[in-house]
Scaffold this motif. Sequence first.
Motif, PDB file in Angstrom:
ATOM      1  N   ALA A   1      -3.144   1.683  -3.858  1.00 44.80           N
ATOM      2  CA  ALA A   1      -2.901   0.965  -4.481  1.00 44.80           C
ATOM      3  C   ALA A   1      -2.924  -0.010  -5.658  1.00 44.80           C
ATOM      4  N   ARG A   2      -2.052  -0.714  -5.853  1.00 45.33           N
ATOM      5  CA  ARG A   2      -2.049  -1.456  -7.336  1.00 45.33           C
ATOM      6  C   ARG A   2      -2.825  -2.580  -7.813  1.00 45.33           C
ATOM      7  N   PHE A   3      -4.650  -2.560  -8.717  1.00 49.23           N
ATOM      8  CA  PHE A   3      -4.922  -3.963  -8.616  1.00 49.23           C
ATOM      9  C   PHE A   3      -4.862  -4.327 -10.042  1.00 49.23           C
ATOM     10  N   GLY A   4      -3.876  -5.492 -10.553  1.00 47.41           N
ATOM     11  CA  GLY A   4      -3.695  -5.702 -12.756  1.00 47.41           C
ATOM     12  C   GLY A   4      -3.393  -4.809 -12.434  1.00 47.41           C
ATOM     13  N   GLY A   5      -1.910  -4.115 -12.275  1.00 47.32           N
ATOM     14  CA  GLY A   5      -1.752  -2.608 -12.594  1.00 47.32           C
ATOM     15  C   GLY A   5      -2.036  -1.335 -12.636  1.00 47.32           C
ATOM     16  N   LYS A   6      -3.693  -0.964 -12.587  1.00 47.51           N
ATOM     17  CA  LYS A   6      -3.981  -0.670 -12.344  1.00 47.51           C
ATOM     18  C   LYS A   6      -4.572   0.476 -10.868  1.00 47.51           C
ATOM     19  N   PRO A   7      -4.256   1.789 -11.093  1.00 50.59           N
ATOM     20  CA  PRO A   7      -3.945   2.400  -9.330  1.00 50.59           C
ATOM     21  C   PRO A   7      -5.241   2.532  -8.908  1.00 50.59           C
ATOM     22  N   MET A   8      -5.600   1.983  -7.763  1.00 47.63           N
ATOM     23  CA  MET A   8      -6.891   2.619  -7.585  1.00 47.63           C
ATOM     24  C   MET A   8      -6.516   3.188  -5.575  1.00 47.63           C
ATOM     25  N   ILE A   9      -7.335   4.372  -5.665  1.00 49.94           N
ATOM     26  CA  ILE A   9      -7.699   4.018  -3.727  1.00 49.94           C
ATOM     27  C   ILE A   9      -8.422   4.035  -3.399  1.00 49.94           C
ATOM     28  N   VAL A  10      -8.208   2.779  -2.381  1.00 48.66           N
ATOM     29  CA  VAL A  10      -8.948   1.633  -1.336  1.00 48.66           C
ATOM     30  C   VAL A  10      -9.905   2.664  -0.333  1.00 48.66           C
ATOM     31  N   ASN A  11     -11.100   3.125   0.023  1.00 49.07           N
ATOM     32  CA  ASN A  11     -11.853   3.108   1.146  1.00 49.07           C
ATOM     33  C   ASN A  11     -12.640   1.904   2.061  1.00 49.07           C
ATOM     34  N   VAL A  12     -12.264   2.139   3.537  1.00 43.31           N
ATOM     35  CA  VAL A  12     -13.324   0.868   4.182  1.00 43.31           C
ATOM     36  C   VAL A  12     -13.905   1.418   5.455  1.00 43.31           C
TER      37      VAL A  12
ATOM     38  N   THR B   1       0.944  -1.497   0.127  1.00 40.66           N
ATOM     39  CA  THR B   1       0.057  -0.181   0.438  1.00 40.66           C
ATOM     40  C   THR B   1       0.936   0.863   0.007  1.00 40.66           C
ATOM     41  N   ARG B   2      -0.463   2.722  -0.214  1.00 40.39           N
ATOM     42  CA  ARG B   2       1.027   3.764  -0.056  1.00 40.39           C
ATOM     43  C   ARG B   2      -0.205   4.689   0.754  1.00 40.39           C
ATOM     44  N   ASP B   3       0.097   5.063   1.397  1.00 42.40           N
ATOM     45  CA  ASP B   3      -0.423   6.443   1.649  1.00 42.40           C
ATOM     46  C   ASP B   3      -1.451   5.879   2.900  1.00 42.40           C
ATOM     47  N   LEU B   4      -1.223   4.530   3.319  1.00 44.09           N
ATOM     48  CA  LEU B   4      -1.783   3.755   4.652  1.00 44.09           C
ATOM     49  C   LEU B   4      -2.222   4.631   5.493  1.00 44.09           C
TER      50      LEU B   4
END
Length: 134
Positions: free
Chosen positions: A69-80, A55-58
């Motif tokens: 994070a990257r999922f399948g090479g694509k960047p994404m901002i995850v929010n839970v 991760t970055r900026d956890l």
Amino acid sequence: MTPSRPYLLRGIYEWLTDNEQTPYLLVDAEAEGVVVPREHIQDGKIILNISLTATRDLELTNDGVSFNARFGGKPMIVNVPIMATLALYSKENGRGMMFPEEGDDHDPLSPEPSPDKKTTKEEVPQKPHLTLVK
């Protein structure tokens, strides 16, 4: 009192990383406000590697968990959101903690009240007190 879940989550995360374990977060992917890669959801849940290398900026806040994070090479901002976190555990040995799915109405650190027993004034536990002994 504020919910205990975010404090427990941060403590377990620190414990896992201090012991060089990979922290995995189990998430209710169908909860409101959850932003995760939809293609990785199974049975309404998703497991996320939230290690510092993945991760970055956890951020583990009282409101939730967020990171880049990257999922399948694509960047994404995850929010839970915090109430969508179901468990935090070690990838290597499975040690960690599960949280109740029904919400934070029950604090895992408090005793469960008995639903069929009425509490009378005599049964209410008194606050502890200190007495000076000479």
